[in-house]
Design a protein around this motif. Structure first.
Motif, mmCIF file in Angstrom:
data_model
loop_
_atom_site.group_PDB
_atom_site.id
_atom_site.type_symbol
_atom_site.label_atom_id
_atom_site.label_comp_id
_atom_site.label_asym_id
_atom_site.label_seq_id
_atom_site.Cartn_x
_atom_site.Cartn_y
_atom_site.Cartn_z
ATOM 1 N N LYS A 207 0.828 -1.210 0.000
ATOM 2 C CA LYS A 207 0.000 0.000 0.000
ATOM 3 C C LYS A 207 0.864 1.263 0.000
ATOM 4 C CE LYS A 207 -3.432 -2.821 0.429
ATOM 5 N NZ LYS A 207 -4.176 -3.210 -0.814
ATOM 6 N N ASP A 208 2.072 1.131 0.579
ATOM 7 C CA ASP A 208 2.990 2.270 0.644
ATOM 8 C C ASP A 208 4.397 1.790 0.292
ATOM 9 O OD1 ASP A 208 4.103 4.751 1.123
ATOM 10 O OD2 ASP A 208 4.296 4.416 3.289
ATOM 11 N N PRO A 209 4.980 2.257 -0.813
ATOM 12 C CA PRO A 209 4.436 3.208 -1.786
ATOM 13 C C PRO A 209 3.247 2.608 -2.558
ATOM 14 C CG PRO A 209 6.830 2.949 -2.041
ATOM 15 C CD PRO A 209 6.352 1.841 -1.160
#
Length: 271
Positions: A207-209
């Protein structure tokens, strides 16, 4: 007469050298046992203090070689060989061997540099000297990699330390780059949403990045979309294959055509 002479000489030899030979054998076996225990103890100590695994193996191998050379000198001294003279001969032979084995000395120096600067460690996925693989062992003279084809690649440390090294594991994550083409008559936003849903539904996509889907090129026969999910190193190939297949199926279900086969996929570090 000759038999008696040989017997006398044999008995004299046993009396003169028997104790020395027995002593030398005892020193060899006991010394070898002690060296094994010392190496095992050193390894346990470094593990307990959480030394780098690569450094552990390198130092244990180096200490083992030094102790074995000292043991050989002790054994030779016990049987009566003059170790000072032997040391001088060994030094001269070492110089000659060193000149003949400059490449091996360079590999040893390369191994030391790898230990000092740590461009990679055991378990890292690296690309060096034209080989891509996971680091399995860092030895005194060579480094062993396991390639994606499950082949063992042995690279000399000299060339490895002096060449370019790409470490795909050092950042912790990788970016998968895919290119997917859609027809000029298709809805770009709809296609991007379909592919983005495929990525966000995949539990191995980070999800992150956040993943990216964007128009990269207006080609001759298609609108090319660049698809960039970020993943953990171990999940790279699962996402690589899965994202392509799932995107194709999802676009087909949405009535969006893929006009031609996709381009090659390359590994990139997360920027």
């Amino acid at each position: 007469m000759n038999i008696q002479k040989w017997l006398d000489e044999g008995i004299k030899f046993i009396l003169d050298f028997g104790p020395k030979i027995i002593g030398a054998l005892l020193i060899w076996f006991i010394g070898s046992w002690i060296i094994k225990k010392l190496m095992k103890g050193t390894s346990k100590l470094m593990k307990a203090r959480k030394y780098d695994e690569s450094l552990q193996k390198f130092l244990v191998n180096l200490v083992g070689w030094i102790l074995k050379i000292l043991l050989i000198l002790a054994v030779l001294g016990t049987v009566g060989v003059e170790t000072t003279s032997f040391a001088a001969i060994l030094a001269a032979a070492g110089l000659a061997i060193g000149l003949a084995l400059q490449g091996s000395l360079g590999n040893f120096a390369g191994g030391v540099l790898i230990m000092i600067f740590k461009p990679f460690k055991i378990g890292d996925l690296i690309e060096a000297q034209g080989v891509l693989g996971v680091v399995k062992e860092i030895e005194i003279f060579t480094t062993k990699l396991s390639t994606p084809e499950n082949k063992e690649a042995i690279i000399p440390n000299g060339s490895l330390s002096n060449g370019n090294i790409i470490n795909y594991s050092s950042q912790g994550t990788l970016r998968v780059d895919l290119n997917i083409g859609i027809g000029y008559g298709d809805d770009i936003k709809k296609a991007k949403d379909v592919i983005m849903k495929v990525l966000t539904d995949n539990p191995k996509v980070l999800k992150d990045p956040a993943p990216t889907v964007a128009v990269s090129e207006l080609g001759d026969n298609a609108i090319n979309l660049v698809v960039r999910p970020n993943v953990n190193v171990a999940d790279y190939w699962d996402v690589y294959f899965g994202a392509l297949e799932d995107s194709k199926n999802a676009l087909d279900a949405a009535g969006i055509s893929i006009p031609y086969p996709q381009r090659d996929v390359h590994i990139h570090n997360v920027k």
